[in-house]
Design an enzyme around this catalytic site. Structure first.
Site, short mmCIF file in Angstrom:
data_model
loop_
_atom_site.label_atom_id
_atom_site.label_comp_id
_atom_site.label_asym_id
_atom_site.label_seq_id
_atom_site.Cartn_x
_atom_site.Cartn_y
_atom_site.Cartn_z
N HIS A 198 0.82 -1.22 0.00
CA HIS A 198 0.00 0.00 0.00
C HIS A 198 0.85 1.27 0.00
CE1 HIS A 198 0.51 0.00 4.41
NE2 HIS A 198 0.17 1.28 4.37
N HIS A 260 7.54 -2.36 2.39
CA HIS A 260 7.43 -0.91 2.22
C HIS A 260 8.79 -0.23 2.07
CE1 HIS A 260 3.48 -1.99 3.34
NE2 HIS A 260 3.60 -1.89 4.64
P1 NDP Z 1 -8.63 -10.22 9.41
O1 NDP Z 1 -7.88 -10.89 10.50
O2 NDP Z 1 -9.63 -9.18 9.79
O3 NDP Z 1 -9.30 -11.39 8.56
C1 NDP Z 1 -10.20 -11.18 7.48
C2 NDP Z 1 -11.30 -12.23 7.55
O4 NDP Z 1 -10.70 -13.50 7.31
C3 NDP Z 1 -11.93 -12.34 8.92
O5 NDP Z 1 -13.00 -11.44 9.04
C4 NDP Z 1 -12.37 -13.76 8.96
O6 NDP Z 1 -13.61 -13.87 8.27
C5 NDP Z 1 -11.36 -14.48 8.12
N1 NDP Z 1 -10.34 -15.10 8.97
C6 NDP Z 1 -9.66 -14.54 10.00
N2 NDP Z 1 -8.80 -15.43 10.54
C7 NDP Z 1 -8.93 -16.55 9.83
C8 NDP Z 1 -8.31 -17.82 9.90
N3 NDP Z 1 -7.38 -18.10 10.80
N4 NDP Z 1 -8.69 -18.76 8.99
C9 NDP Z 1 -9.61 -18.49 8.07
N5 NDP Z 1 -10.24 -17.29 7.97
C10 NDP Z 1 -9.91 -16.35 8.84
O7 NDP Z 1 -7.59 -9.67 8.38
P2 NDP Z 1 -7.44 -8.19 7.79
O8 NDP Z 1 -8.73 -7.79 7.17
O9 NDP Z 1 -6.83 -7.33 8.80
O10 NDP Z 1 -6.33 -8.44 6.68
C11 NDP Z 1 -6.59 -9.14 5.50
C12 NDP Z 1 -5.31 -9.20 4.68
O11 NDP Z 1 -4.88 -7.89 4.40
C13 NDP Z 1 -4.15 -9.88 5.40
O12 NDP Z 1 -3.37 -10.53 4.46
C14 NDP Z 1 -3.39 -8.71 6.00
O13 NDP Z 1 -2.03 -9.02 6.22
C15 NDP Z 1 -3.56 -7.67 4.90
N6 NDP Z 1 -3.44 -6.30 5.37
C16 NDP Z 1 -4.31 -5.79 6.29
C17 NDP Z 1 -4.23 -4.49 6.70
C18 NDP Z 1 -5.21 -3.89 7.65
O14 NDP Z 1 -5.14 -2.68 7.85
N7 NDP Z 1 -6.11 -4.68 8.24
C19 NDP Z 1 -3.16 -3.59 6.17
C20 NDP Z 1 -2.30 -4.22 5.21
C21 NDP Z 1 -2.46 -5.53 4.83
P3 NDP Z 1 -14.65 -15.04 8.49
O15 NDP Z 1 -14.40 -15.65 9.83
O16 NDP Z 1 -15.97 -14.37 8.37
O17 NDP Z 1 -14.35 -15.96 7.37
C1 BG6 Z 2 1.40 -2.38 7.44
C2 BG6 Z 2 2.06 -3.06 8.60
O1 BG6 Z 2 1.78 -3.00 6.24
O2 BG6 Z 2 1.83 -1.02 7.40
C3 BG6 Z 2 1.71 -2.36 9.89
O3 BG6 Z 2 1.59 -4.41 8.66
C4 BG6 Z 2 2.07 -0.89 9.82
O4 BG6 Z 2 2.39 -2.96 10.99
C5 BG6 Z 2 1.48 -0.28 8.56
O5 BG6 Z 2 1.55 -0.25 10.96
C6 BG6 Z 2 2.00 1.14 8.37
O6 BG6 Z 2 1.31 1.73 7.32
P1 BG6 Z 2 1.08 3.32 7.29
O7 BG6 Z 2 0.37 3.55 6.01
O8 BG6 Z 2 0.28 3.64 8.52
O9 BG6 Z 2 2.45 3.92 7.35
#
Ligand code: NDP
Ligand code: BG6
Length: 512
Positions: A198, A260
């Site tokens: 991102h 990043h």
């Molecule tokens: P979440 O932990 O919120 O998971 C997303 C959904 O996946 C959950 O709502 C759940 O949905 C399902 N889930 C969670 N854990 C598991 C598991 N162990 N096995 C199977 N399904 C599971 O993730 P994020 O939304 O935070 O992140 C999603 C992706 O984006 C990841 O790869 C993360 O690294 C990446 N990312 C996230 C950022 C953020 O700001 N959140 C920033 C940058 C990257 P359900 O139970 O309904 O299936």
């Molecule tokens: C994510 C990391 O990719 O970037 C986080 O998983 C980190 O740990 C974040 O906080 C930082 O992003 P930004 O846009 O807030 O600088």
């Protein structure tokens, strides 16, 4: 893993109005969808930027109906969008949101999803162009890709183009990244794969390209003849929050440096690309990534610093140690801070040290690149008391956005007691200069590029693998030398080893 005979039809890069398409979001009940994807899509809708025929079909295990999902999405957009909801735009946007539930490795769930997709596409005359967005934890990436391959082999995905969007982290080391690439390529061709970093969607990060290549004055000095060293700092004042269990398996090296910061480094160090397009820009970036010298095991202890935050104070608030955060196992040896010195073995950069550092719970939130130029070859002011600082170019990416050139100036006066010279900034504040222009979050830009099929700001297979090769060498060196993280107080600039790292070379971190 089910082997696939062929990949999806190649997606053309559009040069006019984007094709109608459906965005399929896996993991739609999660944090990323709530905080970033839905607000970004809604803001694009508000600006009339989405293709007129676009549906968003969401999938997760949580059992929601369409209506329940739309309600959830509305709450999240109200909470996280920078602009308030316009009821008319929302109603029209929400009428294109759909939900289907099931497991990520569950063929029945995927069959229901495909049925829903066919229904929605037929009803809206969208055709079968699809973007599959993996907004799920990485442990489920392979299951989903296999199910997409299965659906395709059964002819359930239609004749349209398909793109795969993969969130970070893309693997945990080189071997796992290669294996994931192998799985991805068994179903999708590289031209249809969009690996998200991102940081590449951030306005100021793209501005590095413009600043470097749209101005002629920089190129002659952007090299080892004029640059003494480069510093890249991405410091965060926040801790790991509720992501302790994910973070503890990752650490600063894999969470921030692998992606990043390496991307920032490649943009700063790359040769001029032939054009701003996916091939040209990424060809140049990957050359830098491949030119980063891999650490030998015995260099790692001196060329890197590893830290973990202890308790302390940040912005007037008392905060706990990393090992007391939710989800972090006691006795964790995961680093929340990493600093290092690397070299880019290329004609342009031979011998120029690049100092990189990143950490959580640091003194302040700041992403910044500082290019320090060499001192003047001879100071004619020395005998008159004038002390010179070498020029520094500071590119501040966040929270403020500016570019500053620190230059020497004479303080006004008669100079009877000697010259008083001072470092003063030549200031270009992008915040002020573009005050009237609305700032976009990175995901708005990235989603639009995905819809339009522009890969420039997405990470290519060879980039991600080069990034991991370099990280693996550091981790191997840490293991071989038993380098454990040193504690640093929350609210500081990291462990003293990070200061020693630069001071050994006579360099000071740019902390003001
Ligand atoms: P979440 O932990 O919120 O998971 C997303 C959904 O996946 C959950 O709502 C759940 O949905 C399902 N889930 C969670 N854990 C598991 C598991 N162990 N096995 C199977 N399904 C599971 O993730 P994020 O939304 O935070 O992140 C999603 C992706 O984006 C990841 O790869 C993360 O690294 C990446 N990312 C996230 C950022 C953020 O700001 N959140 C920033 C940058 C990257 P359900 O139970 O309904 O299936
Ligand atoms: C994510 C990391 O990719 O970037 C986080 O998983 C980190 O740990 C974040 O906080 C930082 O992003 P930004 O846009 O807030 O600088």
């Amino acid at each position: 893993m089910t082997a696939q005979a062929s990949t999806f039809a190649a997606a053309p890069v559009s040069d006019s109005a984007p094709d109608p398409c459906t965005i399929v979001i896996f993991g739609a009940s999660g944090d990323l969808t709530a905080r970033k994807l839905m607000p970004a899509l809604y803001n694009l809708a508000l600006d009339g930027r989405l293709p007129p025929r676009l549906a968003v079909v969401c999938y997760a295990r949580t059992k929601w109906s369409n209506d329940a999902f739309r309600e959830e999405a509305r709450k999240n957009v109200e909470k996280y969008s920078r602009r308030p909801i316009d009821p008319d735009v929302w109603d029209s946007f929400a009428s294109n949101l759909f939900y289907s539930y099931g497991g990520y490795d569950d063929p029945e769930g995927h069959d229901r999803l495909n049925e829903k997709l066919r229904e929605v596409e037929a009803e809206r005359g969208i055709g079968s162009n699809r973007l599959y967005y993996l907004a799920v934890p990485p442990t489920t990436f392979v299951d989903i890709i296999e199910q997409l391959g299965r659906a395709r082999s059964q002819g359930a995905t239609g004749e349209g183009w398909s793109r795969l969007i993969v969130e970070k982290p893309f693997g945990v080391d080189l071997a796992s990244a290669r294996e994931l690439n192998r799985v991805v390529h068994s179903v999708f061709s590289e031209d249809d794969v969009y690996r998200i970093d991102h940081y590449l969607g951030k306005e100021t990060v793209q501005n590095i390209l413009v600043f470097r290549f749209a101005n002629s004055i920089l190129e002659p000095i952007w090299n080892r003849h004029h640059v003494d060293h480069v510093q890249i700092t991405v410091s965060e004042s926040l801790g790991v929050g509720r992501r302790g269990s994910y973070y503890d398996g990752s650490g600063a090296l894999r969470d921030m440096l692998q992606n990043h910061i390496m991307q920032l480094l490649s943009l700063i160090a790359m040769e001029p690309p032939l054009a701003i397009d996916g091939h040209s820009v990424r060809n140049e970036k990957v050359k830098v990534l491949n030119a980063v010298r891999l650490f030998e095991d015995d260099e790692v202890a001196l060329a890197t610093a590893r830290g973990q935050y202890g308790p302390g104070w940040v912005a007037g608030e008392e905060v706990p140690a990393y090992h007391d955060e939710e989800g972090v196992p006691g006795g964790s040896q995961t680093e929340t801070f990493a600093a290092l010195r690397l070299f880019v073995d290329s004609w342009r950069w031979a011998g120029v040290p690049f100092y990189l550092r990143t950490g959580k719970r640091m003194a302040t939130r700041r992403s910044e690149i500082a290019i320090q130029f060499k001192p003047v070859p001879h100071s004619m002011f020395a005998g008159r008391g004038g002390i010179l600082q070498p020029n520094t170019l500071v590119i501040r990416l966040q929270p403020e956005e500016y570019i500053q050139l620190l230059v020497m100036a004479k303080e006004p006066g008669l100079d009877r007691e000697g010259l008083r010279l001072r470092e003063v900034p030549l200031n270009l504040s992008l915040d002020a200069e573009f005050a009237g222009t609305r700032r976009r979050i990175a995901y708005e830009r990235l989603l639009l590029d995905l819809i339009e099929g522009d890969q420039t700001l997405f990470v290519r297979r060879d980039e991600v693998e080069a990034q991991w090769a370099w990280i693996d060498a550091i981790r191997a060196g840490w293991d071989a030398n038993d380098v454990k993280p040193k504690h640093y107080p929350s609210g500081s600039w990291g462990p003293s080893a990070a200061i020693a790292l630069t001071e050994r070379d006579g360099v000071t971190w740019q902390d003001d």
